[in-house]
Design a protein around this motif. Sequence first.
Motif, PDB file in Angstrom:
ATOM      1  N   GLY A 145       0.817  -1.198   0.000  1.00 43.65           N
ATOM      2  CA  GLY A 145       0.000   0.000   0.000  1.00 43.65           C
ATOM      3  C   GLY A 145       0.853   1.252   0.000  1.00 43.65           C
ATOM      4  N   VAL A 146       0.175   2.381   0.008  1.00 46.09           N
ATOM      5  CA  VAL A 146       0.825   3.680   0.025  1.00 46.09           C
ATOM      6  C   VAL A 146       0.108   4.579   1.028  1.00 46.09           C
ATOM      7  N   ALA A 147       0.834   5.562   1.523  1.00 44.72           N
ATOM      8  CA  ALA A 147       0.257   6.611   2.369  1.00 44.72           C
ATOM      9  C   ALA A 147       0.942   7.919   1.993  1.00 44.72           C
ATOM     10  N   VAL A 148       0.173   9.002   2.056  1.00 41.12           N
ATOM     11  CA  VAL A 148       0.710  10.311   1.705  1.00 41.12           C
ATOM     12  C   VAL A 148       0.519  11.252   2.891  1.00 41.12           C
ATOM     13  N   ALA A 149       1.641  11.776   3.378  1.00 41.67           N
ATOM     14  CA  ALA A 149       1.613  12.778   4.446  1.00 41.67           C
ATOM     15  C   ALA A 149       1.693  14.150   3.782  1.00 41.67           C
ATOM     16  N   VAL A 150       0.605  14.879   3.857  1.00 45.24           N
ATOM     17  CA  VAL A 150       0.557  16.229   3.314  1.00 45.24           C
ATOM     18  C   VAL A 150       0.786  17.173   4.489  1.00 45.24           C
ATOM     19  N   TRP A 151       1.852  17.953   4.417  1.00 44.83           N
ATOM     20  CA  TRP A 151       2.249  18.851   5.500  1.00 44.83           C
ATOM     21  C   TRP A 151       1.959  20.298   5.123  1.00 44.83           C
ATOM     22  N   GLN A 152       1.422  21.028   6.111  1.00 41.71           N
ATOM     23  CA  GLN A 152       1.184  22.464   5.948  1.00 41.71           C
ATOM     24  C   GLN A 152       1.377  23.124   7.305  1.00 41.71           C
ATOM     25  N   ASP A 153       2.307  24.051   7.387  1.00 41.29           N
ATOM     26  CA  ASP A 153       2.570  24.782   8.638  1.00 41.29           C
ATOM     27  C   ASP A 153       2.793  23.855   9.829  1.00 41.29           C
ATOM     28  N   GLY A 154       3.540  22.783   9.626  1.00 40.70           N
ATOM     29  CA  GLY A 154       3.863  21.863  10.716  1.00 40.70           C
ATOM     30  C   GLY A 154       2.748  20.913  11.100  1.00 40.70           C
ATOM     31  N   ARG A 155       1.660  20.950  10.368  1.00 34.91           N
ATOM     32  CA  ARG A 155       0.526  20.040  10.636  1.00 34.91           C
ATOM     33  C   ARG A 155       0.384  19.080   9.473  1.00 34.91           C
ATOM     34  N   GLU A 189      -8.464  10.713  -4.950  1.00 34.08           N
ATOM     35  CA  GLU A 189      -9.743  10.078  -4.642  1.00 34.08           C
ATOM     36  C   GLU A 189     -10.240  10.408  -3.234  1.00 34.08           C
ATOM     37  N   GLU A 190      -9.349  10.428  -2.272  1.00 32.24           N
ATOM     38  CA  GLU A 190      -9.788  10.541  -0.882  1.00 32.24           C
ATOM     39  C   GLU A 190      -9.994  11.966  -0.394  1.00 32.24           C
ATOM     40  N   VAL A 191      -9.200  12.920  -0.900  1.00 34.53           N
ATOM     41  CA  VAL A 191      -9.335  14.289  -0.403  1.00 34.53           C
ATOM     42  C   VAL A 191      -9.368  15.340  -1.502  1.00 34.53           C
ATOM     43  N   GLY A 192      -9.358  14.906  -2.771  1.00 34.10           N
ATOM     44  CA  GLY A 192      -9.501  15.841  -3.878  1.00 34.10           C
ATOM     45  C   GLY A 192      -8.257  16.640  -4.203  1.00 34.10           C
ATOM     46  N   ILE A 193      -7.072  16.167  -3.795  1.00 29.10           N
ATOM     47  CA  ILE A 193      -5.835  16.877  -4.111  1.00 29.10           C
ATOM     48  C   ILE A 193      -5.195  16.224  -5.334  1.00 29.10           C
ATOM     49  N   ALA A 194      -5.130  16.983  -6.422  1.00 27.87           N
ATOM     50  CA  ALA A 194      -4.491  16.494  -7.647  1.00 27.87           C
ATOM     51  C   ALA A 194      -3.056  17.005  -7.671  1.00 27.87           C
ATOM     52  N   THR A 195      -2.125  16.099  -7.920  1.00 25.21           N
ATOM     53  CA  THR A 195      -0.711  16.471  -7.955  1.00 25.21           C
ATOM     54  C   THR A 195      -0.114  16.101  -9.301  1.00 25.21           C
ATOM     55  N   ALA A 196       0.854  16.875  -9.712  1.00 25.41           N
ATOM     56  CA  ALA A 196       1.579  16.578 -10.946  1.00 25.41           C
ATOM     57  C   ALA A 196       2.565  15.448 -10.684  1.00 25.41           C
ATOM     58  N   HIS A 199       7.229  13.247  -2.648  1.00 21.93           N
ATOM     59  CA  HIS A 199       8.588  12.849  -2.271  1.00 21.93           C
ATOM     60  C   HIS A 199       8.531  11.526  -1.500  1.00 21.93           C
ATOM     61  N   PHE A 200       9.183  10.482  -2.038  1.00 27.26           N
ATOM     62  CA  PHE A 200       9.231   9.180  -1.370  1.00 27.26           C
ATOM     63  C   PHE A 200      10.118   9.291  -0.136  1.00 27.26           C
ATOM     64  N   VAL A 201       9.599   8.831   1.023  1.00 28.16           N
ATOM     65  CA  VAL A 201      10.386   8.917   2.259  1.00 28.16           C
ATOM     66  C   VAL A 201      10.745   7.560   2.837  1.00 28.16           C
ATOM     67  N   GLY A 202      10.150   6.482   2.355  1.00 32.04           N
ATOM     68  CA  GLY A 202      10.533   5.168   2.849  1.00 32.04           C
ATOM     69  C   GLY A 202       9.363   4.209   2.928  1.00 32.04           C
ATOM     70  N   GLU A 203       9.701   2.995   3.344  1.00 37.59           N
ATOM     71  CA  GLU A 203       8.692   1.948   3.505  1.00 37.59           C
ATOM     72  C   GLU A 203       8.641   1.513   4.959  1.00 37.59           C
ATOM     73  N   ILE A 204       7.449   1.177   5.381  1.00 37.69           N
ATOM     74  CA  ILE A 204       7.229   0.682   6.739  1.00 37.69           C
ATOM     75  C   ILE A 204       6.505  -0.644   6.618  1.00 37.69           C
ATOM     76  N   LEU A 218       4.213  15.458   0.855  1.00 36.26           N
ATOM     77  CA  LEU A 218       3.940  16.634   0.040  1.00 36.26           C
ATOM     78  C   LEU A 218       3.857  17.814   0.997  1.00 36.26           C
ATOM     79  N   VAL A 219       4.661  18.829   0.774  1.00 32.95           N
ATOM     80  CA  VAL A 219       4.621  20.041   1.586  1.00 32.95           C
ATOM     81  C   VAL A 219       3.915  21.106   0.769  1.00 32.95           C
ATOM     82  N   ILE A 220       2.886  21.696   1.362  1.00 30.85           N
ATOM     83  CA  ILE A 220       2.146  22.754   0.670  1.00 30.85           C
ATOM     84  C   ILE A 220       2.237  24.042   1.476  1.00 30.85           C
ATOM     85  N   GLU A 221       2.205  25.136   0.773  1.00 27.96           N
ATOM     86  CA  GLU A 221       2.353  26.436   1.422  1.00 27.96           C
ATOM     87  C   GLU A 221       1.147  27.334   1.180  1.00 27.96           C
TER      88      GLU A 221
END
Length: 169
Positions: free
Chosen positions: A41-51, A86-93, A98-103, A119-122
Amino acid sequence: MQLASPARPAFLRDRAVRAALWIVYRALLLGWFVFRPQRRGVAVAVWQDGRVLAIRNSYRRWLNLPGGGIHRGEAPHEAARRELREEVGIATAPGTLHFVGEIETTFEWKRDRCSFYELVIEYPLELRVDRREVVWAGFVAPEDALRDEVTPPVRFYLEQRQRERQSPG
């Protein structure tokens, strides 16, 4: 005679889909208990202002990150982009995650190997959830997420991220 509002059928459909997802998830748990599969599987951590962006699925009690299974023939980074959309409506190019590893964990009686992306967004985002599979999404402080119930792979990821931030150097 009172006419039904157009929102009422949609609400009832959403509830019916959530109930079906809950039943299917319980059936999957039973199958995983019996067969103990190995899953990717995959998981995406979207970061904004430390959250970090967390979601809550309708069929689970735990907080999670956007993500899910990899389809046959699909590359992990493609699955990550698809699940985020699909889950939150964020489309990325392509190439923006950025791949950070496997768990690797054993969770819900299955052996999971999960590829984590960041993914870091500002800028502010409008999150869209379907209110069927995903019933809530929002940015939370990692320490707040860790005080809640989070899936084991996400807990491992967030704890590792906190250790990295706190280590000198």
